[in-house]
Design a protein around this motif. Structure first.
Motif, PDB file in Angstrom:
ATOM      1  N   ASN A   1      -0.255   5.524 -22.815  1.00 29.12           N
ATOM      2  CA  ASN A   1      -0.604   6.822 -23.415  1.00 29.12           C
ATOM      3  C   ASN A   1      -0.458   7.971 -22.429  1.00 29.12           C
ATOM      4  O   ASN A   1      -1.175   8.973 -22.520  1.00 29.12           O
ATOM      5  CB  ASN A   1      -2.031   6.803 -23.982  1.00 29.12           C
ATOM      6  N   VAL A   2       0.446   7.834 -21.461  1.00 33.64           N
ATOM      7  CA  VAL A   2       0.724   8.925 -20.530  1.00 33.64           C
ATOM      8  C   VAL A   2       1.727   9.859 -21.190  1.00 33.64           C
ATOM      9  O   VAL A   2       2.867   9.475 -21.468  1.00 33.64           O
ATOM     10  CB  VAL A   2       1.293   8.396 -19.201  1.00 33.64           C
ATOM     11  N   THR A   3       1.302  11.083 -21.466  1.00 36.66           N
ATOM     12  CA  THR A   3       2.151  12.044 -22.157  1.00 36.66           C
ATOM     13  C   THR A   3       3.024  12.807 -21.169  1.00 36.66           C
ATOM     14  O   THR A   3       2.794  12.774 -19.953  1.00 36.66           O
ATOM     15  CB  THR A   3       1.294  13.046 -22.934  1.00 36.66           C
ATOM     16  N   LEU A   4       3.994  13.522 -21.708  1.00 34.39           N
ATOM     17  CA  LEU A   4       4.858  14.349 -20.868  1.00 34.39           C
ATOM     18  C   LEU A   4       4.035  15.413 -20.150  1.00 34.39           C
ATOM     19  O   LEU A   4       4.323  15.762 -18.999  1.00 34.39           O
ATOM     20  CB  LEU A   4       5.941  15.009 -21.727  1.00 34.39           C
ATOM     21  N   ALA A   5       2.975  15.896 -20.796  1.00 33.82           N
ATOM     22  CA  ALA A   5       2.127  16.917 -20.186  1.00 33.82           C
ATOM     23  C   ALA A   5       1.349  16.366 -18.991  1.00 33.82           C
ATOM     24  O   ALA A   5       0.932  17.129 -18.115  1.00 33.82           O
ATOM     25  CB  ALA A   5       1.159  17.486 -21.226  1.00 33.82           C
ATOM     26  N   GLN A   6       1.142  15.042 -18.956  1.00 34.92           N
ATOM     27  CA  GLN A   6       0.412  14.426 -17.845  1.00 34.92           C
ATOM     28  C   GLN A   6       1.328  13.969 -16.705  1.00 34.92           C
ATOM     29  O   GLN A   6       0.849  13.623 -15.634  1.00 34.92           O
ATOM     30  CB  GLN A   6      -0.391  13.225 -18.349  1.00 34.92           C
ATOM     31  N   TRP A   7       2.613  13.953 -16.948  1.00 31.38           N
ATOM     32  CA  TRP A   7       3.589  13.462 -15.972  1.00 31.38           C
ATOM     33  C   TRP A   7       3.659  14.416 -14.786  1.00 31.38           C
ATOM     34  O   TRP A   7       3.682  15.633 -14.943  1.00 31.38           O
ATOM     35  CB  TRP A   7       4.943  13.333 -16.644  1.00 31.38           C
ATOM     36  N   ARG A   8       3.670  13.864 -13.568  1.00 28.97           N
ATOM     37  CA  ARG A   8       3.657  14.697 -12.373  1.00 28.97           C
ATOM     38  C   ARG A   8       4.683  14.215 -11.345  1.00 28.97           C
ATOM     39  O   ARG A   8       5.093  13.051 -11.333  1.00 28.97           O
ATOM     40  CB  ARG A   8       2.263  14.690 -11.722  1.00 28.97           C
ATOM     41  N   LYS A   9       5.024  15.140 -10.452  1.00 31.30           N
ATOM     42  CA  LYS A   9       5.915  14.859  -9.333  1.00 31.30           C
ATOM     43  C   LYS A   9       5.318  15.499  -8.085  1.00 31.30           C
ATOM     44  O   LYS A   9       4.634  16.525  -8.174  1.00 31.30           O
ATOM     45  CB  LYS A   9       7.312  15.430  -9.583  1.00 31.30           C
ATOM     46  N   GLY A  10       5.562  14.895  -6.923  1.00 28.27           N
ATOM     47  CA  GLY A  10       5.017  15.476  -5.708  1.00 28.27           C
ATOM     48  C   GLY A  10       5.474  14.737  -4.464  1.00 28.27           C
ATOM     49  O   GLY A  10       6.165  13.713  -4.541  1.00 28.27           O
ATOM     50  N   SER A  11       5.068  15.249  -3.327  1.00 29.89           N
ATOM     51  CA  SER A  11       5.416  14.629  -2.055  1.00 29.89           C
ATOM     52  C   SER A  11       4.787  13.243  -1.948  1.00 29.89           C
ATOM     53  O   SER A  11       3.647  13.014  -2.369  1.00 29.89           O
ATOM     54  CB  SER A  11       4.926  15.508  -0.897  1.00 29.89           C
ATOM     55  N   GLN A  12       5.543  12.335  -1.373  1.00 30.77           N
ATOM     56  CA  GLN A  12       5.038  10.973  -1.142  1.00 30.77           C
ATOM     57  C   GLN A  12       3.947  10.947  -0.093  1.00 30.77           C
ATOM     58  O   GLN A  12       3.088  10.071  -0.098  1.00 30.77           O
ATOM     59  CB  GLN A  12       6.207  10.090  -0.689  1.00 30.77           C
ATOM     60  N   TRP A  13       3.941  11.924   0.803  1.00 30.56           N
ATOM     61  CA  TRP A  13       3.087  11.889   1.992  1.00 30.56           C
ATOM     62  C   TRP A  13       1.744  12.548   1.690  1.00 30.56           C
ATOM     63  O   TRP A  13       1.625  13.769   1.658  1.00 30.56           O
ATOM     64  CB  TRP A  13       3.814  12.543   3.163  1.00 30.56           C
ATOM     65  N   PHE A  14       0.744  11.708   1.477  1.00 31.99           N
ATOM     66  CA  PHE A  14      -0.578  12.167   1.061  1.00 31.99           C
ATOM     67  C   PHE A  14      -1.599  12.044   2.176  1.00 31.99           C
ATOM     68  O   PHE A  14      -1.402  11.346   3.166  1.00 31.99           O
ATOM     69  CB  PHE A  14      -1.056  11.369  -0.156  1.00 31.99           C
ATOM     70  N   GLU A  15      -2.741  12.718   1.986  1.00 31.31           N
ATOM     71  CA  GLU A  15      -3.943  12.560   2.808  1.00 31.31           C
ATOM     72  C   GLU A  15      -5.106  12.515   1.818  1.00 31.31           C
ATOM     73  O   GLU A  15      -5.397  13.518   1.155  1.00 31.31           O
ATOM     74  CB  GLU A  15      -4.114  13.727   3.793  1.00 31.31           C
ATOM     75  N   MET A  16      -5.772  11.380   1.676  1.00 32.60           N
ATOM     76  CA  MET A  16      -6.782  11.234   0.628  1.00 32.60           C
ATOM     77  C   MET A  16      -8.085  10.653   1.157  1.00 32.60           C
ATOM     78  O   MET A  16      -8.127  10.072   2.245  1.00 32.60           O
ATOM     79  CB  MET A  16      -6.249  10.378  -0.524  1.00 32.60           C
TER      80      MET A  16
END
Length: 379
Positions: A233-248
């Motif tokens: 149930n992941v909609t197009l509005a929920q789809w995201r893109k971003g840098s692979q390099w995270f700090e969490m």
């Protein structure tokens, strides 16, 4: 029936009296001792009797439960066992176990670390405040010297390929290993071409004091597949893109490592596509569907030069030795190439745009070592 007159009645009474006489001195001794101790308590020897008092329960926090690693990076667990252990580790800050918060530096590399001497200078003198995990291709058989902070920090790994599911599997493997150390509260993903832009104290203070994670999660429709709607149930509005390099932080790291809902769908999709570029979509999309919201700064702390005229195809620019100058480092730290004013960020990073930068070639090591004491504050 007549009573047995031969029964030793008198003897039994005598035995009872003898036992009473034996107990009586002991009782009197205890009474006397109590009186003496009560008198001593009012004298200058008032602490003398404390040696007779049982130890009180400790008010120190209980030690953490054992984990299968005990600080080691290499182990014989399968991925399934590893993720099972990681999913049971505490997820949040403020667990009742005594520990110093640490930053886990997760190096996702192909082989050796050409900039290792720079990182060794960065970590120098800060034992106990960081941990290191290295995921390299299994074909790599090299090792850091015994006196290096990177010695013995390679984890069991699998082969990775650019743009595929194996890169995300490696990220999750690094996170799962790091989660088993209950002292790790922040997690930074880095590559062999990454450098620190500040000294360790600044990086540590910025990350551990921040109330958010730093995962870039941008609403871009490219590469969305209806399979995600059918499976999760992941909609197009929920789809995201971003840098692979995270700090969490630890809570979000635990969600990524323990995810069994969305990761299988990404893996299924990538099995049918040569370059699904899952590493740019999985964590950003998970941040969206899990509604991390205010817990995520929606940006990365790792700089990369993506200017069209400077990058190489699908990769950011690789910086050479001639570019490593004081002006360059200061420009990157000030947010060069970004449209935002770093001081406007309200995400707990104290106005810092970037803590790390990539991609730096092998020939940049010596210029960086010369520059680090003056500009980055270490070495």
């Amino acid at each position: 029936m007549k009573k047995d007159r031969n029964k030793p009645v008198a003897a039994s009474h005598i035995g009872k009296r003898l036992r009473l006489l034996c107990v009586l001195p002991v009782v009197l001794l205890f009474f006397s001792l109590g009186y003496v101790l009560s008198m001593i308590s009012n004298t200058s020897f008032s602490n003398f009797y404390f040696t007779f008092v049982p130890s009180l329960p400790s008010v120190e926090p209980s030690p953490p439960p054992p984990t299968p690693l005990s600080g080691a990076a290499m182990h014989n667990m399968t991925d399934e066992e590893l993720f099972r252990w990681a999913s049971t580790a505490p997820k949040l800050h403020g667990t009742p176990y005594y520990r110093v918060p640490k930053v886990a530096f997760l190096f996702l590399v192909r082989g050796d670390l050409p900039l290792r001497p720079l990182w060794e200078k960065f970590f120098e003198g800060h034992d106990g405040l960081y941990s290191i995990y290295v995921h390299a291709n299994p074909s790599y058989t090299g090792s850091a010297p015994r006196d290096s902070v990177f010695y013995g920090r390679m984890i069991p790994s699998q082969r990775t390929t650019w743009g595929g599911v194996s890169l995300v599997e490696a990220e999750r493997r690094l996170l799962a290993n790091a989660l088993l150390d209950l002292g790790n509260e922040r997690f930074a993903l880095l590559s062999e071409s990454c450098i620190p832009l500040y000294n360790f104290s600044t990086v540590y203070a910025t990350l551990t004091a921040s109330r958010t994670s730093f995962v870039e999660s941008l609403a871009l429709p490219a590469r969305y597949d209806p399979l995600f709607a059918a499976r999760n149930n992941v909609t197009l509005a929920q789809w995201r893109k971003g840098s692979q390099w995270f700090e969490m932080d630890r809570a979000l790291a635990a969600e990524v490592a323990a995810d069994v809902a969305y990761f299988p769908t990404f893996r299924e999709l990538c099995a049918t596509q040569r370059f699904c570029v899952m590493d740019e979509h999985y964590v950003p999309t998970l941040a969206s569907v899990r509604r991390w919201g205010g817990r995520n700064a929606n940006r990365t702390l790792t700089f990369a030069d993506w200017k069209p005229k400077r990058r190489t195809g699908s990769h950011p620019r690789t910086h050479g030795a001639e570019e490593v100058t004081e002006e360059f480092v200061r420009a990157v730290r000030a947010g060069a190439g970004t449209t935002n004013n770093c001081s406007d960020y309200d995400d707990g990073a104290a106005g810092v745009c970037f803590l790390f930068a990539r991609k730096f070639g092998r020939d940049t090591l010596q210029p960086l070592l010369r520059l680090a004491p003056k500009v980055m504050g270490f070495g």
